[in-house]
Design a protein around this motif. Structure first.
Motif, PDB file in Angstrom:
ATOM      1  N   SER A  30       0.813  -1.212   0.000  1.00  0.00           N
ATOM      2  CA  SER A  30       0.000   0.000   0.000  1.00  0.00           C
ATOM      3  C   SER A  30       0.839   1.251   0.000  1.00  0.00           C
ATOM      4  N   GLY A  31       2.077   1.176   0.477  1.00  0.00           N
ATOM      5  CA  GLY A  31       2.923   2.358   0.512  1.00  0.00           C
ATOM      6  C   GLY A  31       3.721   2.563  -0.756  1.00  0.00           C
ATOM      7  N   TYR A  32       3.449   1.801  -1.789  1.00  0.00           N
ATOM      8  CA  TYR A  32       4.232   1.860  -3.012  1.00  0.00           C
ATOM      9  C   TYR A  32       3.503   2.598  -4.123  1.00  0.00           C
ATOM     10  N   THR A  33       4.277   3.120  -5.049  1.00  0.00           N
ATOM     11  CA  THR A  33       3.724   3.651  -6.285  1.00  0.00           C
ATOM     12  C   THR A  33       3.128   2.501  -7.094  1.00  0.00           C
ATOM     13  N   LYS A  34       1.984   2.755  -7.699  1.00  0.00           N
ATOM     14  CA  LYS A  34       1.321   1.774  -8.555  1.00  0.00           C
ATOM     15  C   LYS A  34       1.179   2.370  -9.956  1.00  0.00           C
ATOM     16  N   GLY A  35       1.119   1.521 -10.937  1.00  0.00           N
ATOM     17  CA  GLY A  35       1.045   2.036 -12.294  1.00  0.00           C
ATOM     18  C   GLY A  35       0.285   1.142 -13.242  1.00  0.00           C
TER      19      GLY A  35
END
Length: 120
Positions: A30-35
């Motif tokens: 959840s704390g990561y960049t998503k793309g």
């Protein structure tokens, strides 16, 4: 291990809209960049859009700016891609991704992809 499952793809006429969803399970990042990335037949996979962990910063490929919007709901571990004014050249398999820290395009995990077909 994280599992990413995309949904929402389909067939749409040019000028139409679709909303893709990507649900994460397992280690949710959840704390990561998503793309979102896409791959058309005979072409390399390309970057479409990304959103940072809070949703406050986004990045888009020039080809989709002003037409696509990426968003996320961390409470639901889901990231979305709203696609408006679709063009035939948007036809591709769209992949959700967890992106490595410090990058906008280096991918840690991929989803299985969902087909988007835009007819002229």
């Amino acid at each position: 291990q994280v599992q990413l499952v995309e949904s929402g793809g389909g067939l749409v006429q040019a000028g139409g809209s679709l909303r893709l969803s990507c649900a994460a399970s397992g280690r949710t990042f959840s704390g990561y960049t998503k793309g979102w990335f896409r791959q058309a037949p005979g072409k390399e996979r390309e970057f479409v859009a990304a959103i940072n962990w809070s949703g406050g910063v986004t990045r888009y490929a020039d080809s989709v700016k002003g037409r696509f919007t990426i968003s996320r709901d961390n409470a639901k571990n889901t990231v979305y891609l709203q696609m408006n004014s679709l063009k035939p050249e948007d036809t591709a398999v769209y992949y959700c991704a967890v992106i490595s820290p410090g990058s906008w395009t280096r991918v840690d995990s991929w989803g299985q992809g969902t087909q988007v077909t835009v007819s002229s």
